[in-house]
Design a protein around this motif. Structure first.
Motif, PDB file in Angstrom:
ATOM      1  N   PHE A  45       0.844  -1.205   0.000  1.00  0.00           N
ATOM      2  CA  PHE A  45       0.000   0.000   0.000  1.00  0.00           C
ATOM      3  C   PHE A  45       0.880   1.256   0.000  1.00  0.00           C
ATOM      4  N   ALA A  46       1.957   1.217   0.797  1.00  0.00           N
ATOM      5  CA  ALA A  46       2.875   2.360   0.863  1.00  0.00           C
ATOM      6  C   ALA A  46       3.551   2.599  -0.482  1.00  0.00           C
ATOM      7  N   ILE A  47       3.859   1.521  -1.201  1.00  0.00           N
ATOM      8  CA  ILE A  47       4.483   1.647  -2.524  1.00  0.00           C
ATOM      9  C   ILE A  47       3.569   2.403  -3.473  1.00  0.00           C
ATOM     10  N   PHE A  48       2.309   2.006  -3.512  1.00  0.00           N
ATOM     11  CA  PHE A  48       1.355   2.676  -4.406  1.00  0.00           C
ATOM     12  C   PHE A  48       1.152   4.139  -4.005  1.00  0.00           C
ATOM     13  N   ILE A  49       1.062   4.382  -2.699  1.00  0.00           N
ATOM     14  CA  ILE A  49       0.885   5.762  -2.233  1.00  0.00           C
ATOM     15  C   ILE A  49       2.087   6.617  -2.633  1.00  0.00           C
ATOM     16  N   ALA A  50       3.299   6.094  -2.401  1.00  0.00           N
ATOM     17  CA  ALA A  50       4.517   6.839  -2.744  1.00  0.00           C
ATOM     18  C   ALA A  50       4.611   7.059  -4.254  1.00  0.00           C
ATOM     19  N   SER A  51       4.283   6.042  -5.041  1.00  0.00           N
ATOM     20  CA  SER A  51       4.365   6.156  -6.503  1.00  0.00           C
ATOM     21  C   SER A  51       3.394   7.204  -7.029  1.00  0.00           C
ATOM     22  N   ILE A  52       2.183   7.200  -6.481  1.00  0.00           N
ATOM     23  CA  ILE A  52       1.187   8.197  -6.897  1.00  0.00           C
ATOM     24  C   ILE A  52       1.649   9.595  -6.486  1.00  0.00           C
ATOM     25  N   GLY A  53       2.184   9.717  -5.280  1.00  0.00           N
ATOM     26  CA  GLY A  53       2.680  11.020  -4.817  1.00  0.00           C
ATOM     27  C   GLY A  53       3.810  11.540  -5.683  1.00  0.00           C
ATOM     28  N   LEU A  54       4.742  10.658  -6.050  1.00  0.00           N
ATOM     29  CA  LEU A  54       5.850  11.052  -6.927  1.00  0.00           C
ATOM     30  C   LEU A  54       5.335  11.412  -8.311  1.00  0.00           C
ATOM     31  N   ASN A  55       4.386  10.640  -8.807  1.00  0.00           N
ATOM     32  CA  ASN A  55       3.815  10.863 -10.125  1.00  0.00           C
ATOM     33  C   ASN A  55       3.073  12.193 -10.207  1.00  0.00           C
ATOM     34  N   PRO A 169      10.455   6.476  -1.194  1.00  0.00           N
ATOM     35  CA  PRO A 169      10.487   7.241  -2.447  1.00  0.00           C
ATOM     36  C   PRO A 169      11.654   6.910  -3.384  1.00  0.00           C
ATOM     37  N   PRO A 170      12.891   6.734  -2.899  1.00  0.00           N
ATOM     38  CA  PRO A 170      13.971   6.374  -3.833  1.00  0.00           C
ATOM     39  C   PRO A 170      13.728   5.038  -4.534  1.00  0.00           C
ATOM     40  N   LEU A 171      13.186   4.059  -3.815  1.00  0.00           N
ATOM     41  CA  LEU A 171      12.902   2.765  -4.439  1.00  0.00           C
ATOM     42  C   LEU A 171      11.836   2.903  -5.522  1.00  0.00           C
ATOM     43  N   CYS A 172      10.812   3.706  -5.245  1.00  0.00           N
ATOM     44  CA  CYS A 172       9.762   3.919  -6.244  1.00  0.00           C
ATOM     45  C   CYS A 172      10.304   4.694  -7.448  1.00  0.00           C
ATOM     46  N   THR A 173      11.230   5.614  -7.192  1.00  0.00           N
ATOM     47  CA  THR A 173      11.880   6.343  -8.289  1.00  0.00           C
ATOM     48  C   THR A 173      12.713   5.387  -9.142  1.00  0.00           C
ATOM     49  N   ALA A 174      13.377   4.432  -8.491  1.00  0.00           N
ATOM     50  CA  ALA A 174      14.122   3.406  -9.234  1.00  0.00           C
ATOM     51  C   ALA A 174      13.168   2.583 -10.090  1.00  0.00           C
ATOM     52  N   GLY A 175      11.971   2.298  -9.544  1.00  0.00           N
ATOM     53  CA  GLY A 175      10.947   1.600 -10.324  1.00  0.00           C
ATOM     54  C   GLY A 175      10.499   2.419 -11.526  1.00  0.00           C
ATOM     55  N   TYR A 176      10.444   3.743 -11.354  1.00  0.00           N
ATOM     56  CA  TYR A 176      10.133   4.641 -12.476  1.00  0.00           C
ATOM     57  C   TYR A 176      11.219   4.534 -13.550  1.00  0.00           C
ATOM     58  N   GLY A 177      12.475   4.464 -13.101  1.00  0.00           N
ATOM     59  CA  GLY A 177      13.583   4.303 -14.050  1.00  0.00           C
ATOM     60  C   GLY A 177      13.458   3.023 -14.854  1.00  0.00           C
ATOM     61  N   ILE A 178      13.010   1.948 -14.199  1.00  0.00           N
ATOM     62  CA  ILE A 178      12.795   0.676 -14.904  1.00  0.00           C
ATOM     63  C   ILE A 178      11.668   0.827 -15.922  1.00  0.00           C
ATOM     64  N   ALA A 179      10.597   1.498 -15.512  1.00  0.00           N
ATOM     65  CA  ALA A 179       9.418   1.645 -16.378  1.00  0.00           C
ATOM     66  C   ALA A 179       9.732   2.433 -17.649  1.00  0.00           C
ATOM     67  N   ILE A 180      10.550   3.482 -17.520  1.00  0.00           N
ATOM     68  CA  ILE A 180      10.860   4.309 -18.704  1.00  0.00           C
ATOM     69  C   ILE A 180      12.196   3.916 -19.341  1.00  0.00           C
ATOM     70  N   LYS A 181      12.792   2.823 -18.819  1.00  0.00           N
ATOM     71  CA  LYS A 181      14.068   2.301 -19.341  1.00  0.00           C
ATOM     72  C   LYS A 181      15.195   3.335 -19.257  1.00  0.00           C
ATOM     73  N   SER A 182      15.277   3.998 -18.091  1.00  0.00           N
ATOM     74  CA  SER A 182      16.329   4.997 -17.867  1.00  0.00           C
ATOM     75  C   SER A 182      17.283   4.487 -16.784  1.00  0.00           C
ATOM     76  N   PHE A 183      18.486   4.086 -17.196  1.00  0.00           N
ATOM     77  CA  PHE A 183      19.468   3.583 -16.238  1.00  0.00           C
ATOM     78  C   PHE A 183      19.913   4.691 -15.291  1.00  0.00           C
TER      79      PHE A 183
END
Length: 343
Positions: A45-55, A169-183
């Motif tokens: 639940f925290a992952i989704f909340i953080a991802s939405i907040g970052l987004n 938040p850093p872990l979710c940002t890393a997940g964003y990097g995976i999603a957009i294929k940005s190393f």
């Protein structure tokens, strides 16, 4: 008088007076580090909340995710296992943390793959270039956390540490990097998470050793020497990149200017804005901003408009220009945004 002052200072800085019993400390830390159904559900639940907040670039939502994330407990359990020489607890906690990290990366990557908003927000970008200041925050936060966690009475220290050190938040940002294929995004955000994890764990180890918690496995002088050497080596390896990032940040801060020719300056970090846009859109070479004085012939008076000029290495589509305008408007509301192609 001298002895009285020493006594007062000793009491003021002592962390032993209201320490909980060793059994209670053990129970708190071990139970907090367990990865089971309840903690795992809360973490997702925290992952989704953080991802939405970052987004959505919502600081309040991100803070909420930090507060409910159980990652801090697992990291402190690793530090407790190392400090007490409990190999089983250390191994279980490390495996638990790895499982949590993988779950977070996969879940956040899935979210950022399906969300219609793909533009990197300032909250996302802020977690891709960690510096030595992030190291200091993790160290001081770790010490505050272990001291607060080992008191007889529960305090509000842990929520504050969770917000300051920002593990989710850093872990979710890393997940964003995976999603957009940005190393670059993935590596930068994961490095920030490693900094926070390592130095919270290190502060926990040092804090518990100062409190003289009982050792499950006694270390002889040779093992203590090797243990210190490993800590020093690992600390140096993790700190060095953050120092390099910090030096680059300071150099760029000195070079940056917010006053283009013909425009009176405003208080805006144009250099940072240029860097952020350049990462997302390689065609952006520079950004200038300021107040432009224009004469209004109909009203026969002069107006000052807040303008921004985006210099491009080559022309881009109207869709990209609109996304850049949306990104810039998050930082500051401008009267006019112009695009100029500069070969």
């Amino acid at each position: 008088m001298k002895e009285h002052i020493k006594h007062v200072l000793k009491l003021a800085f002592s962390i032993h007076g209201d320490t909980a019993s060793y059994d209670e400390i053990h129970e708190r830390i071990v139970s907090g580090g367990e990865v089971r159904g309840t903690n795992l559900c809360i973490m997702i639940f925290a992952i989704f909340i953080a991802s939405i907040g970052l987004n959505m670039n919502s600081t309040a939502v991100i803070i909420g995710a930090m507060l409910i994330s159980p990652l801090m407990g697992t990291i402190m359990a690793i530090g407790y296992g190392i400090a007490t020489g409990d190999i089983d607890e250390t191994e279980d906690s490390i495996l638990g943390l790895l499982f949590q990290v993988i779950t977070c990366l996969i879940t956040s990557a899935i979210y950022f793959t399906i969300t219609p908003i793909t533009t990197a927000s300032p909250e996302l970008l802020a977690r891709t270039t960690p510096t030595i200041w992030d190291v200091l925050i993790a160290v001081f936060g770790g010490f505050a956390g272990i001291i607060g966690f080992t008191r007889k009475e529960k305090s509000n220290v842990i929520p504050g540490v969770a917000i300051a050190t920002a593990l989710m938040p850093p872990l979710c940002t890393a997940g964003y990097g995976i999603a957009i294929k940005s190393f670059k995004y993935f590596a930068g955000a994961l490095y920030l998470f490693i900094i926070n994890t390592y130095f919270i764990c290190l502060a926990t180890i040092i804090g518990l050793l100062i409190m003289k918690v009982p050792q499950k496995t006694e270390r002889d002088d040779e093992r203590k020497k090797k243990f210190r050497a490993v800590l020093i080596r690992n600390t140096a390896i993790i700190i060095i990149p953050s120092l390099i990032f910090a030096m680059k940040m300071v150099e760029k801060e000195k070079e940056d200017t917010t006053e283009p020719i013909g425009i009176s300056g405003i208080s805006l970090d144009v250099g940072k804005l240029s860097e952020q846009l350049g990462v997302i859109y390689p065609e952006v070479s520079e950004v200038s901003a300021g107040y432009l004085k224009e004469w209004d012939s109909s009203e026969e008076k002069q107006h000052e408009n807040l303008n921004v000029i985006v210099y491009l290495s080559k022309d881009i589509s109207a869709g990209k220009k609109n996304k850049i305008k949306e990104f810039i408007d998050v930082e500051t509301k401008f009267d006019k945004i112009q695009f100029i192609v500069r070969e």
